[in-house]
Enzyme design. Structure first.
Site, PDB file in Angstrom:
ATOM      1  N   HIS A 161       0.797  -1.226   0.000  1.00 31.39           N
ATOM      2  CA  HIS A 161       0.000   0.000   0.000  1.00 31.39           C
ATOM      3  C   HIS A 161       0.828   1.275   0.000  1.00 31.39           C
ATOM      4  O   HIS A 161       0.426   2.296   0.563  1.00 31.39           O
ATOM      5  CB  HIS A 161      -0.990   0.020   1.163  1.00 31.39           C
ATOM      6  CG  HIS A 161      -2.234   0.821   0.870  1.00 31.39           C
ATOM      7  ND1 HIS A 161      -2.838   0.830  -0.374  1.00 31.39           N
ATOM      8  CD2 HIS A 161      -2.998   1.636   1.651  1.00 31.39           C
ATOM      9  CE1 HIS A 161      -3.900   1.607  -0.344  1.00 31.39           C
ATOM     10  NE2 HIS A 161      -4.022   2.116   0.870  1.00 31.39           N
ATOM     11  N   HIS A 270      -0.465   2.475   7.312  1.00 23.60           N
ATOM     12  CA  HIS A 270      -0.598   2.899   5.925  1.00 23.60           C
ATOM     13  C   HIS A 270       0.754   3.256   5.299  1.00 23.60           C
ATOM     14  O   HIS A 270       1.675   3.705   5.993  1.00 23.60           O
ATOM     15  CB  HIS A 270      -1.515   4.114   5.839  1.00 23.60           C
ATOM     16  CG  HIS A 270      -2.814   3.850   5.141  1.00 23.60           C
ATOM     17  ND1 HIS A 270      -3.859   3.180   5.729  1.00 23.60           N
ATOM     18  CD2 HIS A 270      -3.237   4.151   3.885  1.00 23.60           C
ATOM     19  CE1 HIS A 270      -4.871   3.095   4.886  1.00 23.60           C
ATOM     20  NE2 HIS A 270      -4.523   3.673   3.751  1.00 23.60           N
ATOM     21  N   SER A 383      -2.763   5.202  10.389  1.00 28.52           N
ATOM     22  CA  SER A 383      -1.846   6.148   9.744  1.00 28.52           C
ATOM     23  C   SER A 383      -0.461   6.062  10.370  1.00 28.52           C
ATOM     24  O   SER A 383      -0.323   5.865  11.583  1.00 28.52           O
ATOM     25  CB  SER A 383      -2.379   7.576   9.889  1.00 28.52           C
ATOM     26  OG  SER A 383      -1.418   8.518   9.453  1.00 28.52           O
ATOM     27  N   GLU A 572      -8.963  -3.009   2.238  1.00 25.88           N
ATOM     28  CA  GLU A 572      -8.378  -2.410   3.432  1.00 25.88           C
ATOM     29  C   GLU A 572      -9.391  -2.490   4.578  1.00 25.88           C
ATOM     30  O   GLU A 572     -10.349  -1.720   4.616  1.00 25.88           O
ATOM     31  CB  GLU A 572      -7.992  -0.958   3.162  1.00 25.88           C
ATOM     32  CG  GLU A 572      -7.056  -0.778   1.985  1.00 25.88           C
ATOM     33  CD  GLU A 572      -6.813   0.687   1.656  1.00 25.88           C
ATOM     34  OE1 GLU A 572      -6.328   1.414   2.542  1.00 25.88           O
ATOM     35  OE2 GLU A 572      -7.125   1.107   0.522  1.00 25.88           O
ATOM     36  N   TYR A 615     -12.360  -0.291   0.852  1.00 22.13           N
ATOM     37  CA  TYR A 615     -12.338  -0.426   2.310  1.00 22.13           C
ATOM     38  C   TYR A 615     -13.427  -1.354   2.842  1.00 22.13           C
ATOM     39  O   TYR A 615     -14.431  -1.622   2.174  1.00 22.13           O
ATOM     40  CB  TYR A 615     -12.488   0.956   2.964  1.00 22.13           C
ATOM     41  CG  TYR A 615     -11.222   1.773   2.891  1.00 22.13           C
ATOM     42  CD1 TYR A 615     -10.423   1.974   4.004  1.00 22.13           C
ATOM     43  CD2 TYR A 615     -10.797   2.324   1.681  1.00 22.13           C
ATOM     44  CE1 TYR A 615      -9.255   2.719   3.944  1.00 22.13           C
ATOM     45  CE2 TYR A 615      -9.628   3.067   1.595  1.00 22.13           C
ATOM     46  CZ  TYR A 615      -8.863   3.252   2.744  1.00 22.13           C
ATOM     47  OH  TYR A 615      -7.710   3.965   2.664  1.00 22.13           O
TER      48      TYR A 615
END
EC number: 3.5.1.23
Length: 810
Positions: A161, A270, A383, A572, A615
């Site tokens: 990713h 991520h 994140s 995801e 997602y």
């Protein structure tokens, strides 16, 4: 008729043992330098029985059997795509166009097989995600080469990713709009690289063992949508210490002869340490971690048996300069005088690309290279920008619920630990994952034992019936929906905000944008009701001009290696969605009563696998309609559908049942459209050659660790030749008085290749090589080299190279 070839491998070392495995259908694959191979063609049943009896006879006199549990093989290959003109995949930012290389992208593969039994393949891609079309074409090539040995049931392909890789390699319209359609060059290099990495892993299959370990990594991830996470039931949240998964799970591969040969780990964060304005191809934090660990392993002498030596390395041995113990130079003036004698070489043409393919890292003496992969997991709301979110105009924290600044979405950004330097943030988050992986690797003691198995099927998620069970025993049948994206999708995330007046947490929509939407496709009343409370911005599941905009048929897959179970999901998953899926599968596996699994089963989610469908949030998170919920394509019951189907796979795995499916995803290669202009030609000004220096290193320069050295060359478009397994840039060190040796290339974190044109339609271009000198550098005389390929008006490709003036590093 081509006769099958069965090879019986007899280990010819002090540790006797006999191993049999099917190599394939081509005799050259039976060659091994460290084994005696008994190969026989089974042209008839009589011959086959004869050689089986021979095998039994050898086994009876072969001595002590090896304690190896499996056959293991690892492989890797370059998948770096076009470093110019192509939009990057991930942020959907049309202005984010590739223009150089931060470091190269890889496909890394492991194969695990039971001798004479099942085998599984797992491929980790330094790419934004897997692609259904890529998967289809890789499987076609594997079938052509190996027959039915590798197929969609036992091969998994997963993406890390990164948002800094070239796009255009997916087949559905919505994912290739910003790349101006399909980019064949991006697609081909990924398919080629995956195939070659699998071939290498297959040919490296040898007896060995696997160990598993896990541990917490606390400072490499935060939740970027905490308001949605908080909508999950409080009782459920209270079971967990953090609002993201902090656990890393690592597999350590140990070859019987060579020792440790690699590791694969799964951890959720991520690939967005590099921002939406970055234009250099990069594996982001996970790609960086893999590079750090592979260099660390080489320095430690794993697999290759490398030796650390003093002084500069011998030109015939491609060792890393970071492995060399720096030696102080007492006569600085002599070094400087030596450097001053090497001026910029001027550009020169090369006979072929072979001369520019020399790399710092390579395999030597038939020894396997150490391969380390940092795989993605349930990273949906996770994140790496761990300092939090702030408004770029005021420096104050962003609005908690909508991630806006004075109502403006595009002003809210997450900050990485190296803020404001995104390269430093990438290094830090990569280093934190690398450090934890090394710790787990060194302490891994739990041996993986048990069956190798797998289950896979295809599900139409546009109309899947899902049975929900209530706590009082009641049942309700609901359905998923055709794919659709909500308004908050266009708002982006705090890792990469969108534009205009979109914002996260929007469950109403906007009349103007609904009008614009209706020009493309007005969603039906049934679709609107099914997707509630999502306000539909793009009804992608019901759009098919010029061909399908979004997937409907998705693969779901379970891979088992002993007590390790990998759930391969095509999207995801949010943190809590991943937890619910793992818990559901764990319950099935451990409550069967046959004792095959216990509480020690290790279940990991491999995200973005085999295809991409955006997602998956929980039903509760979906109600909030932040970016992740708006991007949950198949409606509020998407996660329930996944849990239902994975429980079926887990039950079939336990019961030994085969799952059949009449569904197949479409192959849309022949329908692909591309609007990316080709490279017409490359030119230089009169009297200038490709590879000539435009801006040189300053004369009589001396640099030290941490300094930046750069030189700019007259260049040509990198799309002319991707230099796969090669390099556009080198930092070379002087060995002796006249021999230059590659020290760092564009697969190193410290060396950057930047390409530019003076204008979009110009045939002139420049390449700037920037080298941030590492702390571990060996002192000596260095220079920078650029290599590339130019294209004439008539299409002829000619390779070139050139070097900068020499300089001293102390």
């Amino acid at each position: 008729m081509v006769a099958n070839i069965i090879c019986y491998r007899v280990k010819s070392s002090a540790q006797d043992g006999l191993y049999m495995y099917l190599i394939g259908r081509s005799l050259p694959q039976c060659k091994r330098s460290h084994f005696r191979l008994l190969c026989c063609t089974t042209g008839s049943m009589a011959n086959m029985w004869f050689y089986l009896l021979l095998l039994v006879s050898i086994q009876n006199i072969g001595g002590t059997q090896s304690d190896s549990t499996y056959l293991i093989g690892l492989g890797s290959y370059d998948i770096t795509g076009p470093a110019a003109d192509v939009n990057m995949m991930g942020y959907a930012n049309a202005e984010q166009i590739a223009s150089g290389v931060h470091f190269r992208l890889k496909a890394r593969t492991f194969i695990v097989a039971e001798p004479g039994g099942n085998r599984v393949v797992f491929v980790n891609l330094d790419a934004c995600m897997a692609s259904q079309l890529v998967t289809i074409k890789v499987l076609e090539r594997l079938k052509s080469r190996y027959g039915d040995m590798y197929n969609d049931k036992n091969v998994a392909i997963s993406g890390i990713h990164t948002h800094a890789g070239p796009g255009g390699y997916l087949q559905y319209v919505v994912y290739i709009v910003t790349s101006l359609g399909f980019v064949r060059q991006s697609f081909d290099v990924i398919v080629d690289g995956i195939e070659k990495s699998i071939i290498e892993a297959h040919e490296n299959l040898r007896p060995g063992n696997i160990f598993v370990n896990n541990g917490e990594l606390l400072d490499a991830s935060i939740n970027r949508s905490p308001s949605a996470y908080l909508n999950n039931p409080a009782a459920e949240r209270s079971k967990f210490k953090y609002d993201v998964d902090k656990e890393m799970t690592l597999l350590k591969f140990v070859d019987d002869e060579w020792g440790p040969i690699g590791s694969f780990n799964w951890f959720a964060t991520h690939g967005t340490s590099m921002s939406r304005t970055n234009s250099l191809i990069s594996g982001d934090n996970k790609g960086a971690a893999a590079r750090f660990m592979e260099d660390w392993a080489e320095q430690m002498g794993y697999a290759k048996g490398s030796d650390i030596v003093t002084g500069v390395r011998h030109s015939s041995l491609h060792r890393r300069v970071s492995m060399i113990i720096p030696q102080p130079h007492e006569n600085f003036h002599k070094l400087r005088q030596l450097a001053s004698s090497f001026l910029a070489s001027g550009g020169r043409h090369l006979a072929s690309s072979e001369s520019v393919s020399q790399r710092v890292r390579n395999t030597q003496d038939g020894k396997p290279k150490f391969i380390s992969a940092f795989c993605q997991s349930n990273c949906g709301d996770v994140s790496p920008n761990v300092l939090g979110t702030f408004c770029i105009d005021t420096g104050l924290p962003c609005d908690f619920n909508h991630s806006t600044c004075n109502g403006k979405n595009e002003l809210c950004y997450g900050r990485g630990p190296g803020y404001p330097d995104e390269f430093e943030s990438t290094r830090i988050i990569g280093d934190r994952q690398f450090t934890k992986a090394v710790e787990l690797f060194n302490k891994a003691s739990e041996q993986v034992k048990g069956k190798v198995d797998y289950r896979q099927t295809y599900i139409d998620f546009s109309k899947l019936e899902v049975t929900l069970f209530s706590s009082d025993g009641g049942e309700e049948v609901v359905k998923t929906c055709p794919a659709a994206m909500g308004f908050a999708f266009a708002a982006g995330t705090t890792d990469g905000p969108g534009a205009f007046d979109f914002k996260q947490g929007d469950d109403k929509g906007n009349p103007f944008w609904k009008l614009v939407r209706n020009l493309l496709k007005t969603p039906s009343k049934e679709q609107v009701a099914c997707q509630q409370p999502k306000p539909i911005l793009l009804d992608t599941g019901e759009m098919d001009l010029p061909y399908e905009w979004a997937p409907a048929i998705l693969p779901v897959q379970i891979i088992r290696i002993g007590q390790v179970v990998i759930l391969c999901v095509p999207g995801e998953f949010s943190t809590m969605a991943g937890r619910r899926l793992r818990d559901a599968v764990r319950t099935v596996l451990t409550s069967d009563g046959n004792g095959e699994f216990d509480s020690n089963v290790h279940i990991v989610i491999a995200g973005l696998s085999n295809t991409y469908s955006q997602y998956v949030t929980t039903y509760d998170e979906y109600q909030i309609q932040r970016y992740e919920g708006a991007s949950t394509l198949y409606g509020p019951q998407t996660l329930s559908g996944y849990i239902q189907e994975f429980k079926k796979l887990a039950s079939a795995l336990l019961d030994g049942k085969i799952i059949e499916s009449d569904l197949q995803p479409p192959d849309l290669l022949d329908k692909q459209i591309s609007f990316l202009p080709p490279v017409v030609m490359d030119t230089t000004p009169y009297g200038v050659k490709f590879g000539d220096v435009s801006t040189d290193v300053p004369e009589n320069s001396t640099f030290g660790p941490g300094d930046m050295v750069s030189a700019t060359f007259w260049s040509a478009c990198p799309r002319n030749d991707l230099l796969t397994e090669g390099t556009f840039s080198l930092a070379e060190i002087l060995d002796g008085s006249s021999t230059w040796v590659p020290a760092y290339d564009d697969d190193d974190f410290s060396l950057r290749f930047k390409w530019s044109r003076p204008s979009r339609l110009s045939a002139h271009s420049h390449a700037t090589i920037e080298w941030r000198i590492p702390e571990t550098v060996a002192a000596g005389v260095y220079r920078l080299r650029h290599s590339g390929a130019s294209k004439s008006l008539f299409g002829k490709i000619r390779h070139f190279t050139g070097t900068s003036r020499a300089f001293v590093v102390l």
